[in-house]
Design a protein around this motif. Structure first.
Motif, mmCIF file in Angstrom:
data_model
loop_
_atom_site.group_PDB
_atom_site.id
_atom_site.type_symbol
_atom_site.label_atom_id
_atom_site.label_comp_id
_atom_site.label_asym_id
_atom_site.label_seq_id
_atom_site.Cartn_x
_atom_site.Cartn_y
_atom_site.Cartn_z
ATOM 1 N N TYR A 146 0.791 -1.233 0.000
ATOM 2 C CA TYR A 146 0.000 0.000 0.000
ATOM 3 C C TYR A 146 0.818 1.275 0.000
ATOM 4 O O TYR A 146 0.346 2.303 -0.437
ATOM 5 C CB TYR A 146 -0.971 -0.010 1.181
ATOM 6 N N HIS A 147 2.028 1.253 0.511
ATOM 7 C CA HIS A 147 2.793 2.491 0.555
ATOM 8 C C HIS A 147 4.244 2.111 0.657
ATOM 9 O O HIS A 147 4.790 1.896 1.743
ATOM 10 C CB HIS A 147 2.360 3.323 1.782
ATOM 11 N N GLU A 148 4.869 2.019 -0.503
ATOM 12 C CA GLU A 148 6.225 1.487 -0.531
ATOM 13 C C GLU A 148 7.130 2.325 0.357
ATOM 14 O O GLU A 148 7.144 3.550 0.242
ATOM 15 C CB GLU A 148 6.750 1.506 -1.975
ATOM 16 N N GLY A 149 7.844 1.712 1.248
ATOM 17 C CA GLY A 149 8.718 2.499 2.083
ATOM 18 C C GLY A 149 9.274 1.707 3.245
ATOM 19 O O GLY A 149 9.180 0.483 3.282
ATOM 20 N N ILE A 150 9.833 2.432 4.199
ATOM 21 C CA ILE A 150 10.507 1.810 5.332
ATOM 22 C C ILE A 150 9.891 2.338 6.610
ATOM 23 O O ILE A 150 9.713 3.541 6.777
ATOM 24 C CB ILE A 150 12.013 2.144 5.308
ATOM 25 N N ALA A 151 9.547 1.409 7.499
ATOM 26 C CA ALA A 151 9.089 1.823 8.822
ATOM 27 C C ALA A 151 10.298 1.834 9.734
ATOM 28 O O ALA A 151 10.963 0.810 9.877
ATOM 29 C CB ALA A 151 8.034 0.857 9.337
ATOM 30 N N PRO A 152 10.638 2.966 10.356
ATOM 31 C CA PRO A 152 11.801 2.983 11.242
ATOM 32 C C PRO A 152 11.579 2.027 12.400
ATOM 33 O O PRO A 152 10.439 1.805 12.817
ATOM 34 C CB PRO A 152 11.874 4.425 11.732
ATOM 35 N N PRO A 153 12.640 1.476 12.962
ATOM 36 C CA PRO A 153 12.490 0.494 14.048
ATOM 37 C C PRO A 153 11.750 1.103 15.228
ATOM 38 O O PRO A 153 12.001 2.244 15.610
ATOM 39 C CB PRO A 153 13.935 0.161 14.417
ATOM 40 N N GLY A 154 10.798 0.341 15.762
ATOM 41 C CA GLY A 154 10.064 0.764 16.936
ATOM 42 C C GLY A 154 8.953 1.750 16.643
ATOM 43 O O GLY A 154 8.214 2.131 17.546
ATOM 44 N N GLN A 155 8.787 2.195 15.417
ATOM 45 C CA GLN A 155 7.736 3.173 15.116
ATOM 46 C C GLN A 155 6.798 2.619 14.059
ATOM 47 O O GLN A 155 6.392 3.311 13.117
ATOM 48 C CB GLN A 155 8.360 4.471 14.623
ATOM 49 N N GLY A 156 6.467 1.336 14.201
ATOM 50 C CA GLY A 156 5.599 0.685 13.226
ATOM 51 C C GLY A 156 4.261 1.368 13.106
ATOM 52 O O GLY A 156 3.751 1.596 12.001
ATOM 53 N N LEU A 157 3.684 1.768 14.264
ATOM 54 C CA LEU A 157 2.337 2.336 14.236
ATOM 55 C C LEU A 157 2.325 3.675 13.486
ATOM 56 O O LEU A 157 1.409 3.959 12.720
ATOM 57 C CB LEU A 157 1.824 2.496 15.663
ATOM 58 N N CYS A 158 3.383 4.483 13.675
ATOM 59 C CA CYS A 158 3.434 5.774 12.976
ATOM 60 C C CYS A 158 3.431 5.576 11.467
ATOM 61 O O CYS A 158 2.766 6.305 10.726
ATOM 62 C CB CYS A 158 4.705 6.536 13.354
ATOM 63 N N ALA A 159 4.227 4.581 11.009
ATOM 64 C CA ALA A 159 4.326 4.371 9.564
ATOM 65 C C ALA A 159 3.035 3.811 9.000
ATOM 66 O O ALA A 159 2.686 4.077 7.850
ATOM 67 C CB ALA A 159 5.488 3.432 9.269
ATOM 68 N N LEU A 160 2.323 3.041 9.820
ATOM 69 C CA LEU A 160 1.171 2.316 9.285
ATOM 70 C C LEU A 160 -0.144 3.054 9.486
ATOM 71 O O LEU A 160 -1.135 2.687 8.873
ATOM 72 C CB LEU A 160 1.053 0.939 9.949
ATOM 73 N N GLN A 161 -0.160 4.085 10.366
ATOM 74 C CA GLN A 161 -1.484 4.528 10.824
ATOM 75 C C GLN A 161 -2.306 5.162 9.709
ATOM 76 O O GLN A 161 -3.521 5.174 9.777
ATOM 77 C CB GLN A 161 -1.352 5.466 12.013
ATOM 78 N N SER A 162 -1.670 5.644 8.644
ATOM 79 C CA SER A 162 -2.468 6.263 7.586
ATOM 80 C C SER A 162 -2.877 5.269 6.499
ATOM 81 O O SER A 162 -3.556 5.641 5.550
ATOM 82 C CB SER A 162 -1.665 7.399 6.956
ATOM 83 N N LEU A 163 -2.440 4.000 6.629
ATOM 84 C CA LEU A 163 -2.769 3.023 5.584
ATOM 85 C C LEU A 163 -4.179 2.474 5.796
ATOM 86 O O LEU A 163 -4.670 2.414 6.924
ATOM 87 C CB LEU A 163 -1.770 1.856 5.614
ATOM 88 N N PRO A 164 -4.862 2.061 4.718
ATOM 89 C CA PRO A 164 -6.208 1.488 4.886
ATOM 90 C C PRO A 164 -6.163 0.164 5.632
ATOM 91 O O PRO A 164 -5.127 -0.512 5.672
ATOM 92 C CB PRO A 164 -6.683 1.298 3.450
#
Lengths: 486, 199
Positions: A146-164
């Motif tokens: 859904y959103h090609e990229g990298i989730a920084p370690p320990g901040q999974g929720l920040c990277a994912l929260q805008s995804l459907p």
């Protein structure tokens, strides 16, 4: 790592086209698009569209039938290329790979560099790909799709929260249900109370959320390396005598058979490659009549093949591979078990090296009234004998001849056997006859020799002594001799 | 003097024998029936006449039969020699299409001796080899009065025309399908036309 167009990329790798291209699959009597390339998608086509509609939208669409089995094989081959980056690789669904790079990323200067290298390699191989990197497999999957990229370690929720919410690997109905409740993104879902959601959608939803956020562990299952049954021997000095080659083969066999024994397998086809000092190589193939892993017995069977090898200036490399392997579990030896017919199988192997293993045959019973089809001829190495032949229920109701040959025509058109006839340039006088026995052709099988219709078989005894099996074809009158009794 | 069949018929083991004539297949089937272990039958693949296992089942269980199909007689002989020498099968039947020379016949004989297996060559008429232990001529004969039990088997005249270690003789025999044994029909001397038979 997700390959959104794996199937069409696989086909286009070998035969690139610069036009809209789609693979079609037949589902419920309709041809539907299975996978398309970027140009086709740009024309407004999409997956699961019917092929006729797609052609109407885009008249210059090229297409080919889809082969899901070959796609699966292609995907299975991809992990073999992945250990370049990290050793722990498993398949993900039908079109993805998952790599555990935790302990390997520092070798490449960090996760982002590794990801870039990986993407470049996939692009060089002609595969369109989307990469995601996260703390967990679920997060990486969501990012890749859904959103090609990298989730920084320990901040999974920040990277994912805008995804459907569909990025949580949910089924279509669950994702739709969540959207109806107004929970459109993963962030919304993570803030909602867990209890009511679990009651309504089942534990699956919460499990997926926890997996993506790293609260529940999820294991990667890498494919096991297929076992490899081959051994090699490099010699410091070239050898040329057959006894030396046999001794070398003996050493290789010992190691190979130990591997086979550990896996409870037996070799069926062995291939010995002998490389000479002038880089020419010769192969000796040994096809065994039964699966074996006894080095002494196999070595004796190699003797004939090795005696034909031309050693030239000498052999300095030997490689022995079991190219066909069958399971051969250890057997309990007891008074009740039948000992395996080892001696006979060795004989079949030895004869098979001369005339071909498939030319040693045995008879198996078959269920048919047609005399030529009442038995099967099967290669002895690949079949088991069936005993109790005469007692079977299909046993012929009347005596059958010992010898059969292709029907040989003789003179005569009357429904009863003639009193005198000639066969194979010999004159015969009728003494006694028994018959007729009518055998009808098997209409469900095409057979040219039975085109003449039903046959009336007669058992004819002649004054000359010979007893023949003759038949008359009433539909196209004529007499034939097909067998001789003993 | 009348020679009983049992002095020559269960063929001498570890030797190669020959049989010719129209009843050669019947003779071979009876020989196979007396062997309890596996039998190897070697034939050239191009021959159109083949064994019918349904007919063979009157003599013995066809699951004991292995058939080797070869391209030419040289292959047949090599296979026969290997099998005889190995001794894993106790009987090797070999269909020949051309006469054996002295060397080939002798090699078969030596192989049979080494492996203690019996060989039987089905030869065309008049193509015997010197090395054969015995040579038989088997012909089916007509009998004017069929046997009362209504059995279906051919009355055959077996004539031993070469014997390295014994006398010659001629017998009329019939295979008994139900009892699985060979019946000698009547002493040769009492049959018409055999007054000059040896013995």
């Amino acid at each position: 790592m997700w390959f959104p167009r794996l199937a069409s990329d696989r086909v286009l790798r070998t035969r690139p086209v610069d036009a809209p291209f789609a693979l079609t699959i037949t589902e419920q009597n309709t041809q539907r698009l299975y996978c398309l390339n970027a140009q086709a998608e740009a024309q407004g086509l999409h997956r699961a569209m019917s092929f006729a509609d797609a052609h109407a939208f885009c008249p210059d669409l090229l297409s080919a039938p889809a082969r899901p089995d070959q796609d699966a094989r292609f995907l299975a081959a991809l992990p073999r290329w992945a250990p370049h980056h990290c050793p722990w690789v498993g398949p993900e669904g039908a079109d993805g790979l998952v790599l555990a790079i935790t302990a390997a990323s520092h070798l490449w200067g960090g996760g982002a560099e590794l990801l870039g290298d990986r993407g470049a390699r996939a692009a060089a191989a002609g595969l369109s790909r989307r990469l995601g990197l996260g703390d967990t497999g679920g997060a990486a999957w969501a990012l890749a799709h859904y959103h090609e990229g990298i989730a920084p370690p320990g901040q999974g929720l920040c990277a994912l929260q805008s995804l459907p919410v569909a990025a949580l690997r949910l089924e279509g109905a669950q994702a739709t249900g969540l959207q109806r409740l107004g929970l459109r993104t993963i962030g919304d879902l993570a803030q909602s109370p867990r209890g009511p959601l679990a009651r309504r959608f089942g534990p699956e939803l919460m499990l997926r959320l926890d997996q993506a956020l790293g609260r529940t562990p999820e294991a990667i299952t890498p494919e096991r390396e297929p076992p490899h049954y081959a051994t090699r021997l490099t010699l410091p000095e070239p050898i040329g005598l057959s006894a030396d080659v046999m001794a070398g083969t003996g050493r290789l066999l010992k190691r190979l058979c130990d591997t086979l024994k550990a896996d409870e397998a037996g070799a069926r086809v062995l291939c010995l490659t002998l490389q000479r000092v002038d880089r020419a190589s010769q192969q000796v193939e040994l096809r065994l009549a039964s699966a074996m892993r006894d080095p002494a017995r196999i070595l004796a069977l190699f003797e004939r093949g090795i005696s034909t090898v031309d050693a030239g200036f000498g052999i300095d490399q030997m490689r022995l591979e079991a190219s066909v392997v069958e399971p051969l579990p250890a057997q309990q030896i007891g008074p009740k078990t039948q000992p395996a017919p080892d001696r006979l199988n060795d004989l079949i192997t030895r004869i098979g090296t001369r005339i071909g293993l498939e030319n040693i045959q045995r008879f198996l019973p078959a269920d048919s009234h047609i005399p030529e089809r009442s038995f099967l001829i099967a290669p002895a190495a690949y079949s088991q004998p069936k005993s109790g032949w005469p007692k079977s229920c299909w046993h012929a109701p009347r005596p059958r001849p010992l010898r059969l040959f292709p029907p040989e025509p003789i003179a005569g058109t009357t429904p009863r056997p003639a009193a005198r006839f000639r066969w194979r340039r010999m004159g015969f006088t009728l003494a006694r006859t028994t018959g007729p026995e009518r055998i009808a052709p098997e209409w469900w099988l095409e057979d040219d020799s039975w085109r003449s219709g039903v046959r009336d078989y007669w058992h004819v005894e002649t004054r000359e002594g010979r007893r023949l099996w003759m038949f008359y074809t009433p539909q196209t009158p004529g007499w034939f001799v097909q067998g001789e009794f003993a | 003097m009348f020679t009983p069949l049992n002095t020559v018929f269960p063929l001498r083991p570890a030797r190669v024998h020959e049989v010719c004539g129209a009843g050669a297949f019947g003779f071979a089937a009876v020989v196979c029936a007396r062997v309890q272990t596996d039998v190897l039958w070697i034939r050239e693949a191009w021959l159109s006449e083949r064994l019918n296992p349904t007919g063979l089942s009157a003599f013995f269980d066809p699951s004991h039969l292995l058939i080797a199909q070869t391209k030419e007689q040289t292959d047949s002989l090599a296979v026969a020699e290997t099998a005889l020498k190995d001794g894993a099968v106790s009987l090797v039947v070999l269909e020949l299409t051309r006469p054996l020379n002295l060397r080939e016949g002798r090699r078969l004989q030596l192989a049979a001796k080494a492996g203690a297996a019996t060989g039987l060559c089905l030869i065309p008429e008049g193509m015997g080899s010197n090395a054969a232990e015995t040579r038989w001529n088997a012909t089916p004969i007509h009998e004017s009065h069929p046997p009362p039990r209504g059995e279906d088997s051919t009355l055959m005249r077996w004539e031993i025309i070469k014997n390295k270690s014994g006398t010659l003789g001629v017998w009329d025999v019939r295979w008994d399908h139900t009892a699985h044994r060979l019946d000698v029909v009547s002493p040769v001397g009492e049959r018409p036309g055999s007054s000059h038979a040896p013995g």
